[in-house]
Design an enzyme around this catalytic site. Sequence first.
Site, short mmCIF file in Angstrom:
data_model
loop_
_atom_site.label_atom_id
_atom_site.label_comp_id
_atom_site.label_asym_id
_atom_site.label_seq_id
_atom_site.Cartn_x
_atom_site.Cartn_y
_atom_site.Cartn_z
N TYR A 13 0.78 -1.24 0.00
CA TYR A 13 0.00 0.00 0.00
C TYR A 13 0.81 1.30 0.00
O TYR A 13 0.47 2.23 -0.71
CB TYR A 13 -0.96 0.00 1.20
CG TYR A 13 -1.87 -1.21 1.23
CD1 TYR A 13 -2.57 -1.59 0.10
CD2 TYR A 13 -2.00 -1.98 2.37
CE1 TYR A 13 -3.40 -2.71 0.11
CE2 TYR A 13 -2.82 -3.10 2.40
CZ TYR A 13 -3.52 -3.46 1.25
OH TYR A 13 -4.33 -4.56 1.26
N ARG A 77 20.56 -4.82 26.00
CA ARG A 77 19.13 -4.51 26.04
C ARG A 77 18.86 -3.01 25.98
O ARG A 77 18.00 -2.48 26.67
CB ARG A 77 18.48 -5.09 27.32
CG ARG A 77 18.76 -6.55 27.58
CD ARG A 77 18.01 -7.44 26.66
NE ARG A 77 16.56 -7.39 26.92
CZ ARG A 77 15.69 -8.25 26.41
NH1 ARG A 77 16.11 -9.23 25.63
NH2 ARG A 77 14.41 -8.13 26.68
N HIS A 78 19.61 -2.31 25.14
CA HIS A 78 19.42 -0.86 25.02
C HIS A 78 19.80 -0.45 23.60
O HIS A 78 20.97 -0.50 23.22
CB HIS A 78 20.30 -0.11 26.04
CG HIS A 78 19.86 1.31 26.27
ND1 HIS A 78 20.03 2.30 25.32
CD2 HIS A 78 19.27 1.91 27.35
CE1 HIS A 78 19.56 3.44 25.80
NE2 HIS A 78 19.10 3.23 27.03
N THR A 103 20.87 12.46 26.66
CA THR A 103 20.16 11.26 27.06
C THR A 103 19.58 10.62 25.80
O THR A 103 19.58 11.24 24.72
CB THR A 103 19.05 11.58 28.08
OG1 THR A 103 18.51 10.36 28.60
CG2 THR A 103 17.94 12.41 27.45
N SER A 104 19.08 9.40 25.91
CA SER A 104 18.63 8.67 24.73
C SER A 104 17.59 9.43 23.92
O SER A 104 17.57 9.39 22.69
CB SER A 104 18.06 7.31 25.14
OG SER A 104 19.03 6.51 25.75
N HIS A 151 -30.72 10.45 3.14
CA HIS A 151 -31.06 9.13 3.73
C HIS A 151 -30.94 8.01 2.70
O HIS A 151 -31.55 6.97 2.85
CB HIS A 151 -32.47 9.14 4.34
CG HIS A 151 -32.78 10.37 5.12
ND1 HIS A 151 -32.35 10.55 6.41
CD2 HIS A 151 -33.46 11.49 4.78
CE1 HIS A 151 -32.76 11.73 6.85
NE2 HIS A 151 -33.42 12.33 5.88
N GLN A 233 11.74 14.44 29.86
CA GLN A 233 12.79 13.81 29.08
C GLN A 233 12.41 13.74 27.60
O GLN A 233 13.28 13.67 26.74
CB GLN A 233 13.06 12.39 29.62
CG GLN A 233 14.32 11.76 29.09
CD GLN A 233 14.55 10.39 29.68
OE1 GLN A 233 14.30 9.37 29.03
NE2 GLN A 233 15.02 10.35 30.92
N SER A 281 -13.71 -10.96 -10.08
CA SER A 281 -14.06 -12.07 -9.18
C SER A 281 -13.49 -13.36 -9.75
O SER A 281 -13.48 -13.56 -10.97
CB SER A 281 -15.59 -12.18 -9.06
OG SER A 281 -15.96 -13.42 -8.45
N ARG A 321 8.90 11.08 32.61
CA ARG A 321 9.17 10.05 31.61
C ARG A 321 8.68 8.70 32.08
O ARG A 321 8.81 8.35 33.26
CB ARG A 321 10.68 9.95 31.34
CG ARG A 321 11.12 8.81 30.41
CD ARG A 321 10.61 9.05 29.02
NE ARG A 321 11.27 8.21 28.03
CZ ARG A 321 10.63 7.57 27.05
NH1 ARG A 321 9.32 7.66 26.95
NH2 ARG A 321 11.30 6.87 26.16
N ARG A 330 6.34 2.85 18.34
CA ARG A 330 7.11 2.26 17.25
C ARG A 330 6.18 1.68 16.18
O ARG A 330 6.56 1.58 15.01
CB ARG A 330 8.01 1.14 17.77
CG ARG A 330 9.24 1.60 18.52
CD ARG A 330 9.97 0.39 19.10
NE ARG A 330 10.98 0.77 20.06
CZ ARG A 330 12.28 0.85 19.80
NH1 ARG A 330 12.72 0.59 18.58
NH2 ARG A 330 13.13 1.20 20.75
#
Length: 470
Positions: A13, A77-78, A103-104, A151, A233, A281, A321, A330
């Site tokens: 799309y 894990r970051h 900061t991030s 209508h 933040q 169809s 934050r 995300r």
Amino acid sequence: MHDRYETPLASRYASSEMLRLFSPDARYTTWRKLWVELARAQHALGLPVSKEQVAELESHVADIDYAVVEEKEKAIRHDVMAHIYAYGLVCPNAKPILHLGATSCYVTDNADLILYRDALTLIRGGVTGVLKNLRAFARKYKDTPTLGYTHYQSAQPTTVGKRACLWMQDLLLDLAELDDASRAIRFLGCRGTVGTEASFMSLFDGDGEKIDEMNRRIAAAFGFHECYPVCGQTYPRKLDSRILNALSSIAQSAYRFASDMRLLQHDRQLEEPFEAAQVGSSAMAYKRNPMRCERICSLSRYIMADALNAPMTASAQWFERTLDDSANRRISMPEAFLACDGVLRLMQNVTAGIVVNEKIIHRALRENLPFLATENILMQAVRQGGDRQMLHEIIRTHSMAAAARMKEGEDCDLLSRLAADPAFPLDAEALARTTNPAAYTGRAGEQVEHFLSTLDWLDESTSQSEPPTV
């Protein structure tokens, strides 16, 4: 790869421009550009950041080693720290000053603001592209009478062009909302862990003017004139609500347009484009389904539902934050843009090739206009000296009989019934003169001309460069 799920928004799309904008390359090179501009501003304002370090960062914006990032993120894990690590490997001299004082959210939020701003520009181009197509359509058919509906029941005639102006007016309201959302975007800047800029007070020895100048420089490098005056933040998540509301508004108008088209295609009055080899169809070879308009409605429903995510996120932000916004944003933010982009591409395709079956439109008018003209017929008959109450009853009686006959599959014979009634003072010729469709469309053509005369600015607006083939 065919053994992994891929969102249809990407495979079916959305345009290549929108897909590139929300690609990993676009996002993470923007992160690196933000780190470059932070270092550049810090060097200019006297922090221990050298020209050479800035140049080294600048020369490695595009060469992202995603394998290194992925491996590091699994371990720590970051995601931001994983990207800092990978960037530092290719910029060993600049590594000590990379992300200094930040900061991030400096990279994540500012990058989102940049991407959303640019995505809104693409969406705006899509809306103006649809408006241009509808403007040409409305001008061409401004005086073409068609049966009006209230209508979904037969009502006084309007014109094909006037109806298109109703669709356009909805989109113009959406455009105003879209522009308001775009104007509301400010840069976050580099404000520290809770927005107090405490880390930079330490770096700049308490010089607030230098902190402000640093943020002005970084913002200007990305085309922003202002930063949010206060923040935690993150940038205010209320902005996400405004953006998704604007996209939802476009989806509502798109749904209304496509739904009208589907109903009119059922009546064979208007049709969406249909290619020579297109199959309607797998079973019913004769079918000519309004699949593009059905797809517009389908994607529009998704956008309207998706827009609920942003207010729920904005309302649940704790203090300075909380991270429960991250996974949702995300998905909900990029996919709303991708879906809206897909809707507008479909609308551009449909509005560029609407088929108008004027003979079918005229037939629908011919069948219904005798009933719609009865008030005028009554007034003319009264002017001929008739009794209004008696004439009303004659018209009512013959109208019911003519309608019953039509329900048996016959043509409308109301006028011939009235002409043959000796108690009714108008003959067939006089009655025929009362059923000219153009006499019942009021100022529709004039309204179209006036409305379109206000849209000359469209000629200076850009639309998506990618042809909307679907």
